[in-house]
Design a protein around this motif. Sequence first.
Motif, PDB file in Angstrom:
ATOM      1  N   THR A  40       0.849  -1.195   0.000  1.00 25.19           N
ATOM      2  CA  THR A  40       0.000   0.000   0.000  1.00 25.19           C
ATOM      3  C   THR A  40       0.883   1.242   0.000  1.00 25.19           C
ATOM      4  O   THR A  40       1.640   1.474   0.946  1.00 25.19           O
ATOM      5  N   ALA A  41       0.772   2.022  -1.068  1.00 24.31           N
ATOM      6  CA  ALA A  41       1.560   3.253  -1.157  1.00 24.31           C
ATOM      7  C   ALA A  41       0.995   4.265  -0.171  1.00 24.31           C
ATOM      8  O   ALA A  41      -0.204   4.532  -0.174  1.00 24.31           O
ATOM      9  N   ALA A  42       1.831   4.805   0.683  1.00 23.80           N
ATOM     10  CA  ALA A  42       1.356   5.808   1.633  1.00 23.80           C
ATOM     11  C   ALA A  42       2.541   6.584   2.179  1.00 23.80           C
ATOM     12  O   ALA A  42       3.649   6.065   2.269  1.00 23.80           O
ATOM     13  N   ALA A  43       2.268   7.842   2.566  1.00 25.64           N
ATOM     14  CA  ALA A  43       3.288   8.675   3.200  1.00 25.64           C
ATOM     15  C   ALA A  43       2.664   9.384   4.384  1.00 25.64           C
ATOM     16  O   ALA A  43       1.500   9.794   4.330  1.00 25.64           O
ATOM     17  N   ASP A  44       3.406   9.513   5.456  1.00 26.93           N
ATOM     18  CA  ASP A  44       2.957  10.179   6.681  1.00 26.93           C
ATOM     19  C   ASP A  44       1.623   9.600   7.174  1.00 26.93           C
ATOM     20  O   ASP A  44       0.701  10.351   7.493  1.00 26.93           O
ATOM     21  N   PRO A  45       1.477   8.283   7.243  1.00 23.18           N
ATOM     22  CA  PRO A  45       0.158   7.731   7.546  1.00 23.18           C
ATOM     23  C   PRO A  45      -0.318   8.055   8.964  1.00 23.18           C
ATOM     24  O   PRO A  45       0.450   7.934   9.910  1.00 23.18           O
ATOM     25  N   ALA A  58      -6.795   4.741   7.509  1.00 24.68           N
ATOM     26  CA  ALA A  58      -5.497   5.394   7.330  1.00 24.68           C
ATOM     27  C   ALA A  58      -5.651   6.586   6.393  1.00 24.68           C
ATOM     28  O   ALA A  58      -6.367   6.507   5.386  1.00 24.68           O
ATOM     29  N   TYR A  59      -4.977   7.675   6.726  1.00 25.29           N
ATOM     30  CA  TYR A  59      -4.987   8.903   5.930  1.00 25.29           C
ATOM     31  C   TYR A  59      -3.541   9.191   5.541  1.00 25.29           C
ATOM     32  O   TYR A  59      -2.657   9.149   6.388  1.00 25.29           O
ATOM     33  N   SER A  60      -3.318   9.449   4.264  1.00 28.64           N
ATOM     34  CA  SER A  60      -1.945   9.519   3.753  1.00 28.64           C
ATOM     35  C   SER A  60      -1.727  10.739   2.872  1.00 28.64           C
ATOM     36  O   SER A  60      -2.609  11.131   2.103  1.00 28.64           O
ATOM     37  N   THR A  61      -0.544  11.313   2.952  1.00 31.29           N
ATOM     38  CA  THR A  61      -0.179  12.426   2.072  1.00 31.29           C
ATOM     39  C   THR A  61      -0.265  12.001   0.614  1.00 31.29           C
ATOM     40  O   THR A  61      -0.801  12.726  -0.225  1.00 31.29           O
ATOM     41  N   TRP A 103      -0.106  18.169   2.972  1.00 28.45           N
ATOM     42  CA  TRP A 103       0.741  17.178   3.648  1.00 28.45           C
ATOM     43  C   TRP A 103       0.120  16.703   4.966  1.00 28.45           C
ATOM     44  O   TRP A 103      -0.587  17.449   5.655  1.00 28.45           O
ATOM     45  N   ALA A 104       0.459  15.469   5.320  1.00 25.98           N
ATOM     46  CA  ALA A 104       0.325  14.930   6.684  1.00 25.98           C
ATOM     47  C   ALA A 104      -1.066  15.094   7.304  1.00 25.98           C
ATOM     48  O   ALA A 104      -1.230  15.762   8.324  1.00 25.98           O
TER      49      ALA A 104
END
Length: 565
Positions: A40-45, A58-61, A103-104
């Motif tokens: 699962t592609a995600a950043a700053d989850p 989950a909430y992602s940038t 972001w974030a």
Amino acid sequence: MVHFAALLAFAASLLPAAALAKLKPTRWHTNGTYINNATTAAADPYVRWDQNTGAYWAYSTEGADSGWYFAIYTSPDLATWSKIPGGAIKSDSANIWAQDWWWAPECYYNEKTGWYFLFHAGRFLNQSKVAEYFKYPDFEEASKIGVAVSRSPSGPFVSIADRPIDYYPFDPDYDDVNLLMQPPYLVPPASHEAGETAPKGTYIPSIDPNVFWDDDGSIWLFFSRNAYRNWVWSDEFGKYIEESNIYTVRLDDAWWHDPHAKTLPTVHKSFRDVHQGAPAGWTTSVNASFPGPTRKDGWVPVISYKLQPQVWENAHVNDHAASGGSLKDRRWSEGSTTIKRYDSNGSPVYFLTYSANNYASPDYGIGYAVSDKVSGPYYKSGSNPVLSQDASRAIFSTGHGSIVASGADPAELYYPHHARPSPSSSRHLYTARLFVEPDLLYLGFGTDAGDLRLPLGVAPLSIKAEPAASANGSYEVVVRSASGAKFDLANPINRVRVEVAGAGASATVDGPLVNVDKNGANAKGQTTVRFVYERARSNATLPWTPVSQVRGIGEGDVVDLTISV
Ligand SMILES: *[C@@H]1O[C@H](CO)[C@@H](O)[C@H](O)[C@H]1NC(C)=O
Ligand SMILES: *[C@@H]1O[C@H](CO)[C@@H](O)[C@H](O)[C@H]1NC(C)=O
Ligand SMILES: *[C@@H]1O[C@H](CO)[C@@H](O)[C@H](O)[C@H]1NC(C)=O
Ligand SMILES: *[C@@H]1O[C@H](CO)[C@@H](O)[C@H](O)[C@H]1NC(C)=O
Ligand SMILES: *[C@@H]1O[C@H](CO)[C@@H](O)[C@H](O)[C@H]1NC(C)=O
Ligand SMILES: *[C@@H]1O[C@H](CO)[C@@H](O)[C@H](O)[C@H]1NC(C)=O
């Protein structure tokens, strides 16, 4: 030999019936496991357990469809995630105030009002807006924090107002060396003396919101002072280094209690405009054709190198020379999450996790700090970094996660975060156990790699196979967690395997959809089909195993996750 179950029965027989009734019902356990295999592609989850849906969200940038900001994923088990089509905020919805750098995101739920709040950062590019919030129309990287609301964890979220939260953090003591520099602002003054000739005072660009509710009802916003425009003189290195730091400020709570969720968060009066008049003689340098801010709000420093230097945070302090002049010398602390626990004397311990070093570097890692008061001072742990790259297990750039309590009672803590399976791949969602021991001021992580057991509360799982409407031999298999959340059987780390018995019969599986070919009329009535729920394993020679579960220890039979039709 004394049988374990018999021992339990003996112990139970000594208890009066009333005490027996008070014992918690036995837990279900499953031998199902998960691997963090970067599906699962995600950043700053940011992840929360949602009682209403019995699922993790989950909430992602990164990861939203085009036309949307922020990806949303849902999961029954913190490991197999399904993407919600679109994203959290539609880019043409009402009140979009930021031009970029969305972001974030972090999501909080008020169970009294039924509103979900999505805090996030965003950047102004519009020079009028930049000047309105930062005094200079060409202020570099004008990030602010916004909030959008929804009735559902799946969104869509709509911004409360066409502007960021009502907060103007100001640093009256800053030597604003940017005013001595030229774009692209790579080379700060060479000496502290030269830097001290700069005009003092600056507005603070802010990112990475994390909202913390204390037991006394006070609400605190933790955030990162964006690295841009925060050159800090270092005696240790004899130069300016551009830093991000973590700060906190108390918020007023009217927004949280508003039954209509139309109130924009504002800073608590104890921090409002506390720097008015400082620094002495500070005058506007805003181009008079733009409006400028009038408030100068306060904040409390929480994490910075200056407050407490730690060597592991220095991975990028020589980047300018190392890159042949194309990068800045930098130091980051960002992506914080704060939780509160009590030690055995009943004293509070606040634990704050944060990330340091560049998110794109393999050295991105996680440290923590503790305090006995929400606003600090916070003391960094000597064990930092407590989560960092492990090349031997192909995990790099671990960082910017959040803390989630599982849906079980008592809850287990987890730290969903992002990491990379190789130094050059994009960021993906990983989940590690989190252990916190207030008496020891200890915070540590379970491993990211290998076969990790499913969170408590996921079992007992259930399995169903529904014949397709045409009753032609097609089935839809549905596997659910104890709280009813559906597993995404198309996710690469879980699957349904089909066993077909009957002359010439065969089956094909496509995620949850199973097609059984009964080989014509001759197999009629003689075909049995068995669906088995399996999880991927880290052992490449044995990549799948069936899942079973058991109630308590020594109670009843092992129940395989299978169904026959
Ligand atoms: C994740 O696991 C699945 C199932 O074992 C496998 O097909 C896939 O290649 C794995 N992906 C990565 C990035 O390891
Ligand atoms: C920039 O902001 C100003 C002031 O709010 C507004 O009048 C203007 O329309 C904005 N410009 C753009 C391109 O959005
Ligand atoms: C102020 O900004 C306006 C609009 O960008 C520009 O035309 C003008 O030259 C600026 N004035 C000064 C003194 O910088
Ligand atoms: C049965 O019907 C479904 C649609 O209802 C179809 O997708 C599937 O391919 C059919 N299966 C067989 C074995 O014919
Ligand atoms: C992987 O599974 C195979 C087959 O069961 C076993 O022989 C082997 O020891 C396992 N490898 C590891 C590293 O556990
Ligand atoms: C879980 O239990 C089932 C049934 O006993 C077994 O086949 C499977 O190998 C077990 N899985 C693991 C990971 O031990």
